[in-house]
Scaffold this motif. Structure first.
Motif, PDB file in Angstrom:
ATOM      1  N   TYR B 274      31.857  37.413  33.285  1.00  0.00           N
ATOM      2  CA  TYR B 274      31.998  36.957  34.859  1.00  0.00           C
ATOM      3  C   TYR B 274      30.712  37.196  35.545  1.00  0.00           C
ATOM      4  O   TYR B 274      30.664  36.989  36.906  1.00  0.00           O
ATOM      5  CB  TYR B 274      33.134  37.870  35.520  1.00  0.00           C
ATOM      6  N   ALA B 280      34.962  36.327  41.348  1.00  0.00           N
ATOM      7  CA  ALA B 280      35.657  36.281  40.192  1.00  0.00           C
ATOM      8  C   ALA B 280      35.725  37.853  39.727  1.00  0.00           C
ATOM      9  O   ALA B 280      36.619  38.463  39.382  1.00  0.00           O
ATOM     10  CB  ALA B 280      35.402  35.371  39.142  1.00  0.00           C
ATOM     11  N   ALA B 284      38.943  40.270  39.476  1.00  0.00           N
ATOM     12  CA  ALA B 284      39.277  40.610  38.322  1.00  0.00           C
ATOM     13  C   ALA B 284      39.293  42.160  38.340  1.00  0.00           C
ATOM     14  O   ALA B 284      40.175  42.925  37.646  1.00  0.00           O
ATOM     15  CB  ALA B 284      38.418  40.166  37.110  1.00  0.00           C
ATOM     16  N   LYS B 324      36.633  31.436  38.938  1.00  0.00           N
ATOM     17  CA  LYS B 324      36.329  32.047  37.768  1.00  0.00           C
ATOM     18  C   LYS B 324      35.179  31.126  36.899  1.00  0.00           C
ATOM     19  O   LYS B 324      35.274  29.896  37.111  1.00  0.00           O
ATOM     20  CB  LYS B 324      37.567  31.796  36.765  1.00  0.00           C
TER      21      LYS B 324
END
Lengths: 325, 406
Positions: B274, B280, B284, B324
């Protein structure tokens, strides 16, 4: 030849010698005089004399036999409530020696116990109340469950005043033959505030460098907090997450710091008005908020690396929002 | 030596117990049903906040009914069988005090800690069902889902939080008996601070008043308000009442999955995958850190029903995030945490032994020794080795071991 740490060498032995905390001292003296001590809860920030007061109370209450009548436990180090229960049980089973009909159990850092453990502790307190008095020591009263608070006389230790700290430092410096400058004392006050333990440790470490002036003091202070803390924050703010995480791992492994230690250091770095981090005030406040949340999670038993990684990722997000780095 | 005023002034009869009329009425009629030989319920679950008089009302009622109180504290027992055996025995034994009958008091059933007392609740239920004497249980909070079955077989009696006026009344009575002159303002402050906890109020009064002839408002300065607790109960309940069985099944359908290992792997490699999107990554990690909290909770409470949520968060929660980055090939690595395990253990042992020495000598915990004392010793040792060695000698720490720390 050996040299003692000054925090121990100059720890007051009797209540009379304590630095400030006058009202508390006078109440404690009355307890000693009447030989009637209730369960006690000493609350207050670090370095304000809580442990010293407990030990001095013990000495005055029992005189020469104080060691036989006092059990000192540290809740952070004892493995769980079962160990505490066993040790207290073994200890309180025998009669107190001397003319005080109960023993004293000093439980330091009691606010580090889980609430389950505290529930069990309140039972222990009740079970042994005939043969033992408890003196609980904590930084925050709010982390002690209400039923325990309810059973204790609570005393709040205030951060010490500037004059108190400086007077004590001067006294120690004179005894030790250390030369101290006014700006050195001022600097120690600046970094320790009302925390006398920190002040004395800083004085002793700075004295190892020679004359204690502000330069020596700041040199010591700069190294008490690992450089990696600042570096990690800076890297995270710049969005260099993977490097920031390497710093984090170094702090956890090589320095053996706990997650809570790290978050506390981060917090004081963020909130330090002299911080070298160039971040806007709104971001500092936001960071403090997240730091609190992460601290809470770790106290609840969450994994330190994961939680701190999540924290670093949030810092990176803030860094981008405020275009830092 | 003085005895605690809380005990000295514990009400001898229900008439002396302040307020709680509703509770008294219910308790009396329940005890009367036992006297008639036809108990409405075998047990009473007496609940209310700390210091509302739960223990006091039981002792007062027992006195009025000429019953001997057998006190058993559930949280003293580590296993359900030990608890059951002890209660069964005490209930069987005959009264030593020539009282008319007996009453069992199971104090603080909510003090049972979950993982240590597995089966304790079931044991208590069995005891209640088989008991031939009245049983009263007390709890601060009876609404814990664990207590559902216990609630069903018990008569619930609530002890209300006392109001300020009641607390003041009791404090006044005590001052009168202790011959302490006191301003109503003082009592009002103590009562307000106690927030309905009479025991707290009496303890405060004793702490400042014992051995004095009078109390002034200034004398209160040494005492501080008791702080409010965060109610974890609400949080746990919210968690426990949520249910998504389908997802639970879909995750548990992979019986060979070592999800702890998977968790370490995700943590290690997430930043690589990432790295292009901070947004993102943060989202996450937010999910992953939440999954971690669930794992922690499972560990502590052994409540495995939480597992599906944790697994869902660490997989779907990490994968489905805004912003993402598009797929690209990234080389993954073995979790560093697992690789470092043995070196970490070694380092920790050395550090712990040194910290234990400092902790003992300086009356602090190892953690405090690590952050508040060790750094200064390190600085001294580095800047002035001769002086540092003297301090190590005083502490009784081997220099070589100390050096291996840094």
């Amino acid at each position: 030849m050996s040299e003692a740490l000054w925090v121990e060498k100059y720890r007051p032995k009797v209540l009379e010698e304590m630095v400030n905390q006058e009202e508390i001292v006078s109440r404690l003296k009355q307890f000693v005089k009447a030989k009637a001590v209730p369960h006690l809860l000493f609350a207050g920030p670090p370095g304000t004399g809580k442990t010293t007061a407990a030990l001095a109370l013990a000495r005055e209450l029992y005189g020469e036999r104080w060691r036989e009548n006092v059990l000192e436990l540290n809740a952070s180090d004892e493995r769980g409530i079962q160990t505490i229960r066993l040790r207290v049980k073994d200890y309180a089973r025998t009669m107190a020696l001397g003319d005080v009909p109960y023993k004293l159990i000093i439980l330091d850092e009691a606010d580090n116990m889980t609430s389950d453990a505290q529930q069990a502790l309140r039972r222990i307190m009740e079970l042994y109340s005939r043969t033992a008095r408890f003196c609980l020591i904590a930084n925050y009263v709010s982390k002690i469950i209400e039923p325990i608070q309810s059973r204790c006389a609570i005393f709040r230790f205030q951060p010490l005043e500037k004059d108190d700290i400086i007077e004590r430092l001067k006294f120690i410096a004179e005894k030790e033959g250390v030369s101290v400058t006014e700006d050195g004392l001022e600097a120690i006050w600046e970094v320790s505030r009302g925390d006398l333990r920190k002040a004395i440790n800083t004085l002793q470490a700075a004295s190892a460098l020679g004359t204690v002036d502000s330069r020596a003091v700041y040199r010591v202070v700069g190294r008490v907090t690992p450089e990696e803390i600042r570096e990690m924050l800076l890297l995270a703010l710049r969005g260099e997450f993977i490097k920031a995480r390497e710093c984090l791992r170094d702090l956890l492994i090589s320095y053996g710091l706990s997650g809570v230690d790290i978050i506390r250091m981060i917090h004081s770095e963020i909130m330090n008005p002299r911080t070298k981090l160039e971040i806007p005030d709104e971001a500092r406040v936001e960071l403090a908020d997240i730091a609190g949340e992460i601290n809470f999670r770790m106290v609840e038993g969450a994994d330190e690396e994961i939680q701190l990684s999540a924290f670093l990722a949030k810092i990176a997000l803030l860094g981008r929002k405020y275009r830092i780095g | 030596m003085s005895i605690p005023w809380v005990e000295k002034y514990r009400p001898k009869t229900l008439k002396d117990l302040i307020d709680q009329e509703e509770a008294k009425k219910k308790l009396i009629s329940w005890l009367e049903s036992w006297s008639r030989g036809k108990p409405t319920k075998k047990a009473v679950l007496l609940y209310g906040p700390p210091g509302s008089g739960k223990t006091a009302i039981v002792h007062a009622a027992a006195n009025d009914f000429d019953l001997e109180v057998i006190e058993v504290n559930a949280s003293d027992f580590r296993t359900a069988t030990a608890l059951e055996r002890t209660i069964a025995r005490t209930i069987r034994e005959r009264s030593l005090f020539g009282k008319r009958g007996r009453l069992a008091l199971l104090d603080e059933v909510d003090g049972l800690s979950l993982h240590q007392d597995v089966g304790a609740i079931d044991a208590i239920i069995r005891i209640v069902e088989n008991s031939r004497i009245p049983i009263i249980m007390t709890a601060n909070n009876p609404w814990d889902p664990r207590f559902r079955d216990l609630r069903n077989i018990s008569l619930l009696i609530e002890m209300k939080k006392l109001n300020q006026r009641d607390v003041i009344t009791v404090l006044k009575r005590i001052c009168l008996k202790e011959r302490i002159k006191v301003d109503t303002n003082v009592l009002r402050i103590i009562a307000r601070r106690s927030r309905g906890d009479l025991r707290a109020a009496i303890n405060d009064l004793q702490a400042i008043g014992e051995g004095r002839r009078s109390i002034r408002v200034e004398d209160l300065d040494v005492l501080i308000p008791r702080a409010a607790q965060i109610n974890m109960f609400e949080i746990v309940r919210t968690v426990l009442t949520a249910k998504t069985p389908e997802q639970a099944k879909s995750v548990l359908a992979l019986p060979s999955l070592d999800y702890q290992m998977l968790f370490h792997w995700i943590n290690e490699n997430l930043p690589y995958q990432y790295s292009e999107s901070i947004e993102a990554l943060a989202a996450a990690y937010d999910a992953l850190s939440k999954a971690d909290m669930y794992f922690g909770r499972i560990n502590r409470t052994q409540n495995w029903s939480l597992l599906p949520y944790a697994l869902e968060l660490m997989t779907a929660g990490v994968a489905v995030v805004p912003g993402k980055p598009r797929f690209r090939f990234v080389k993954y690595s073995f979790p560093q945490k697992l690789k470092m395990l043995s070196r970490m253990r070694e380092l920790r042992m050395v550090r712990d032994s040194i910290l234990s020495i400092i902790a003992r000598k300086c009356h602090v915990s190892r953690a405090v020794a690590n952050t508040e004392i060790l750094p200064y010793i390190k600085i001294i040792y580095k800047e002035n080795p001769e002086y540092g060695r003297k301090i190590l000698k005083w502490l009784g720490i081997d220099e070589k071991r100390f050096k291996s720390l840094s």
